[in-house]
Design an enzyme around this catalytic site. Structure first.
Site, PDB file in Angstrom:
ATOM      1  N   TYR A 107       0.862  -1.172   0.000  1.00 37.59           N
ATOM      2  CA  TYR A 107       0.000   0.000   0.000  1.00 37.59           C
ATOM      3  C   TYR A 107       0.906   1.233   0.000  1.00 37.59           C
ATOM      4  O   TYR A 107       1.441   1.634   1.029  1.00 37.59           O
ATOM      5  CB  TYR A 107      -0.925   0.001   1.220  1.00 37.59           C
ATOM      6  CG  TYR A 107      -1.785   1.238   1.344  1.00 37.59           C
ATOM      7  CD1 TYR A 107      -2.447   1.758   0.236  1.00 37.59           C
ATOM      8  CD2 TYR A 107      -1.931   1.902   2.566  1.00 37.59           C
ATOM      9  CE1 TYR A 107      -3.223   2.898   0.338  1.00 37.59           C
ATOM     10  CE2 TYR A 107      -2.712   3.040   2.675  1.00 37.59           C
ATOM     11  CZ  TYR A 107      -3.358   3.531   1.557  1.00 37.59           C
ATOM     12  OH  TYR A 107      -4.129   4.665   1.661  1.00 37.59           O
ATOM     13  N   ASP A 152      -2.281  -1.505  -3.971  1.00 37.64           N
ATOM     14  CA  ASP A 152      -2.653  -0.139  -4.312  1.00 37.64           C
ATOM     15  C   ASP A 152      -1.350   0.644  -4.353  1.00 37.64           C
ATOM     16  O   ASP A 152      -0.834   1.068  -3.320  1.00 37.64           O
ATOM     17  CB  ASP A 152      -3.616   0.419  -3.263  1.00 37.64           C
ATOM     18  CG  ASP A 152      -3.970   1.881  -3.517  1.00 37.64           C
ATOM     19  OD1 ASP A 152      -3.530   2.435  -4.559  1.00 37.64           O
ATOM     20  OD2 ASP A 152      -4.658   2.485  -2.668  1.00 37.64           O
ATOM     21  N   HIS A 256     -12.173   1.750  -4.409  1.00 41.73           N
ATOM     22  CA  HIS A 256     -11.402   0.861  -5.279  1.00 41.73           C
ATOM     23  C   HIS A 256     -12.210  -0.407  -5.548  1.00 41.73           C
ATOM     24  O   HIS A 256     -13.086  -0.774  -4.747  1.00 41.73           O
ATOM     25  CB  HIS A 256     -10.092   0.441  -4.620  1.00 41.73           C
ATOM     26  CG  HIS A 256      -9.139   1.557  -4.358  1.00 41.73           C
ATOM     27  ND1 HIS A 256      -7.976   1.746  -5.077  1.00 41.73           N
ATOM     28  CD2 HIS A 256      -9.159   2.542  -3.412  1.00 41.73           C
ATOM     29  CE1 HIS A 256      -7.322   2.787  -4.596  1.00 41.73           C
ATOM     30  NE2 HIS A 256      -8.015   3.288  -3.595  1.00 41.73           N
TER      31      HIS A 256
END
Length: 265
Positions: A107, A152, A256
């Site tokens: 992330y 991500d 998302h």
């Protein structure tokens, strides 16, 4: 045998565990990598994932912020996490399996709103993280490594990874300095973009739509921030990919959506 991995920034796993269960029931990937779980390890909804058939769970949690997790149908051989930018944030997990397949779940910092590291510490943090990631990739370079990197990454690297390339060149996630740095990360381990392997660069493709849009679907101002990369040793085994756009329209969704890749191990 076919192996499916999914990545999803869930934006609070406790708030959206019902959506996770819905997704797993419908798509049943072998491995699910979550980002932005926003919970400490002992508060993670482990039992719900175990009941769904995911008995093997690795967690790097943090109260209210960040957090990553990997849930698997298959046992882990090893579980590791690295500290990036010496900040102690829960932004990374690495697991390996008995056949030495490696999965890294990241992330990357979002970077705030102002794309100037001199006045925006969040953007400076993001750039430092990406630089460290490029160096990390270079240290791990081996031609026979069987590795998958997901997460991500908070960068939409290509022209058609955003709804309007020219308008977003000065918007965090698509600025040249970010896309150049992500390109260095990509090159450092000779990664293969498993999603763009199937979806041409000329085709628009997004995995994130802002909560700010009154009608996200009609506006369709998306960005592709969520990625699945594989090392060259796995390229010939790639089978398919899907980006679950419809999940953005589920009840109380994340901003998302899940991205899935299937390959032969």
């Amino acid at each position: 045998m076919p192996f499916t991995i999914a990545t999803w920034n869930i934006n609070s796993v406790r708030l959206r565990i019902g959506l996770v269960e819905q997704f797993l029931g419908a798509h049943a990937p072998d491995v699910l990598c979550l980002q932005e779980t926003k919970t400490l390890d002992d508060a993670f909804p482990r039992k719900a994932l175990e009941a769904a058939g995911y008995a093997h769970i690795a967690i790097a949690g943090q109260k209210g912020y960040h957090g990553v997790a990997i849930a698997s149908k298959h046992p882990f051989k090893t579980v590791e996490r690295d500290d990036w930018c010496a900040m102690g944030d829960a932004r990374h997990l690495r697991v390996s399996f008995e056949d030495d397949l490696i999965v890294d779940n990241f992330y990357v910092p979002a970077g705030g709103d102002e794309p100037d590291p001199a006045i925006n510490p969040k953007f400076a943090h993001k750039l430092k993280f990406l630089r460290e990631l490029a160096q990390w990739g270079d240290r791990r370079r081996r031609s026979d490594t069987r590795a998958i990197m997901v997460g991500d990454l908070n960068v939409a690297p290509h022209e058609h990874d955003v709804w309007n390339h020219k308008q977003l060149l000065k918007i965090v996630s698509h600025t040249p300095v970010e896309t150049d740095l992500l390109g260095q990360v990509f090159a450092a381990h000779d990664w293969v973009d498993a999603v763009r392997h199937f979806v041409p660069l000329r085709q628009k493709l997004y995995s994130w739509w802002s909560y700010r849009a009154a009608d996200w679907d009609a506006a369709d101002r998306g960005r592709r921030l969520d990625h699945v990369w594989v090392t060259p040793a796995l390229k010939d085994g790639l089978v398919s990919t899907s980006t679950l756009r419809e999940a953005r329209g589920w009840d109380r969704p994340s901003d998302h959506v899940p991205v899935l890749v299937t390959l032969e191990r």
